[in-house]
Design an enzyme around this catalytic site. Structure first.
Site, mmCIF file in Angstrom:
data_model
loop_
_atom_site.group_PDB
_atom_site.id
_atom_site.type_symbol
_atom_site.label_atom_id
_atom_site.label_comp_id
_atom_site.label_asym_id
_atom_site.label_seq_id
_atom_site.Cartn_x
_atom_site.Cartn_y
_atom_site.Cartn_z
ATOM 1 N N ASP A 23 91.880 54.656 -11.192
ATOM 2 C CA ASP A 23 92.072 53.322 -10.617
ATOM 3 C C ASP A 23 92.539 53.416 -9.163
ATOM 4 O OD1 ASP A 23 92.075 50.580 -10.629
ATOM 5 O OD2 ASP A 23 93.956 50.371 -11.727
ATOM 6 N N HIS A 40 84.696 53.466 -4.005
ATOM 7 C CA HIS A 40 84.056 53.972 -5.224
ATOM 8 C C HIS A 40 83.309 55.278 -4.934
ATOM 9 C CE1 HIS A 40 85.290 50.454 -7.294
ATOM 10 N NE2 HIS A 40 84.452 49.621 -6.709
ATOM 11 N N LEU A 134 83.740 72.795 -20.816
ATOM 12 C CA LEU A 134 84.454 71.518 -20.764
ATOM 13 C C LEU A 134 83.513 70.403 -21.201
ATOM 14 C CD1 LEU A 134 86.951 69.773 -19.604
ATOM 15 C CD2 LEU A 134 85.482 69.475 -17.631
HETATM 16 C C1 IPE Z 1 90.329 49.953 -15.519
HETATM 17 O O1 IPE Z 1 90.608 49.588 -14.207
HETATM 18 C C2 IPE Z 1 88.881 50.314 -15.650
HETATM 19 C C3 IPE Z 1 88.447 51.513 -14.943
HETATM 20 C C4 IPE Z 1 89.200 52.326 -14.275
HETATM 21 C C5 IPE Z 1 87.047 51.806 -15.070
HETATM 22 P P1 IPE Z 1 90.621 48.064 -13.721
HETATM 23 O O2 IPE Z 1 90.971 48.082 -12.296
HETATM 24 O O3 IPE Z 1 89.350 47.410 -14.103
HETATM 25 O O4 IPE Z 1 91.784 47.452 -14.622
HETATM 26 P P2 IPE Z 1 92.679 46.153 -14.416
HETATM 27 O O5 IPE Z 1 91.746 45.014 -14.164
HETATM 28 O O6 IPE Z 1 93.556 46.399 -13.239
HETATM 29 O O7 IPE Z 1 93.463 46.040 -15.675
HETATM 30 C C1 IPE Z 2 88.706 51.791 -10.182
HETATM 31 O O1 IPE Z 2 89.070 51.273 -8.959
HETATM 32 C C2 IPE Z 2 87.226 51.834 -10.368
HETATM 33 C C3 IPE Z 2 86.706 50.875 -11.353
HETATM 34 C C4 IPE Z 2 87.412 50.027 -12.054
HETATM 35 C C5 IPE Z 2 85.269 50.879 -11.554
HETATM 36 P P1 IPE Z 2 89.199 49.722 -8.710
HETATM 37 O O2 IPE Z 2 87.887 49.213 -8.228
HETATM 38 O O3 IPE Z 2 89.735 49.024 -9.894
HETATM 39 O O4 IPE Z 2 90.243 49.690 -7.523
HETATM 40 P P2 IPE Z 2 91.415 48.664 -7.312
HETATM 41 O O5 IPE Z 2 92.206 48.614 -8.566
HETATM 42 O O6 IPE Z 2 90.765 47.344 -7.019
HETATM 43 O O7 IPE Z 2 92.176 49.202 -6.160
HETATM 44 MG MG MG Z 3 91.606 48.558 -10.508
#
Ligand code: IPE
Ligand code: IPE
Ligand code: MG
Length: 241
Positions: A23, A40, A134
């Protein structure tokens, strides 16, 4: 002068299965005045590094949360970009990881993914099926609640077709996407959020949790080692004393 901290981890007590909620890509990009998609992209690069590092450390299963069932709520443009990046990752991963003994598997609701992605998943899984080393498990269009519901539906369907089904933990676990994968020992979440966001709800029952403020694109092998060290200093009781 900046010294790189040497982290002493016990190589005989490496968690067998590490799961990561990757995240913070969006925030990482925003801090730099870049588009979320850039975050990303960087995140995908970091994943490749962490896969290799995990393998070198002796981890057997690495499950990574790449796209949740809730992530479809994001703007279409971001979803499209994410799908494109994941497809690219799958296309390149096999070649890239072949010298690193990585078998790739995908968990989640496949039918809800674009057809092109479903084909790619099948291809990559088939081509890496016999690799030992792995297991990289990619959670894609994954939701823990949906996974449990699907398993329950299967049990109900079997029962109503007249089959004798036992309603036990083992019977349910056998119908999850992770049926042949051991439960995670350690779940890491980056970016400072301290929640599971529908990740491995059943399987994570007794996982040790590690939260770090580091944003996923900044996550390094040293951070991974730090999480493992924290894991090694915990006492897992599983309800006992
Ligand atoms: C969880 O992250 C999903 C992934 C890392 C793929 P999100 O950024 O979507 O989660 P919330 O919305 O903060 O709970
Ligand atoms: C995690 O990073 C990737 C996915 C959920 C696909 P985020 O896109 O949720 O990044 P933040 O949380 O907005 O910083
Ligand atoms: Mg996120």
């Amino acid at each position: 002068m900046l010294f790189k901290k040497k982290i002493e981890i016990d190589s005989s007590k490496i968690p067998k299965h590490i799961a990561i909620i990757m995240d913070g890509n969006g925030r990482w990009a925003k801090k730099r005045g870049l588009s979320r998609n850039f975050g990303h992209k960087e995140g995908s690069r970091v994943l490749k590094k962490i896969v290799r590092a995990s393998h070198n450390l002796g981890v057997k299963y690495l499950t990574v949360y790449a796209f949740s069932t809730e992530n479809w709520q994001r703007p279409k443009d971001e979803v499209d970009q994410l799908m494109k990046l994941i497809l690219e990752y799958l296309r390149n991963a096999e070649e890239e990881l072949k010298d690193h003994s990585v078998r790739i598997r995908v968990i989640g609701n496949r039918k809800g993914l674009p057809a092109e992605m479903q084909d790619e998943i099948e291809r990559v899984e088939a081509n890496t099926r016999n690799i030992e080393g792995l297991d990289l498990v990619i959670a894609l269009n994954y939701g823990g609640r949906q996974e449990i519901l699907e398993a329950v539906s299967e049990l109900v369907a079997e029962a109503s077709s007249g089959k004798a089904v036992e309603i036990t933990e083992t019977a349910l676990a056998k119908r999850l996407y992770t049926k042949d994968i051991p439960d995670p020992d350690l779940i890491i979440r980056t970016s400072g959020e301290m929640r599971l966001s529908n990740f491995l709800l059943w399987q994570g029952t007794y996982a040790e949790l590690f939260f770090t403020n580091v944003l996923w694109p900044d996550f390094t092998e040293e951070h991974l080692q730090e999480a493992i060290l924290s894991y090694q200093n915990r006492q897992r009781r599983f309800g006992g004393v």
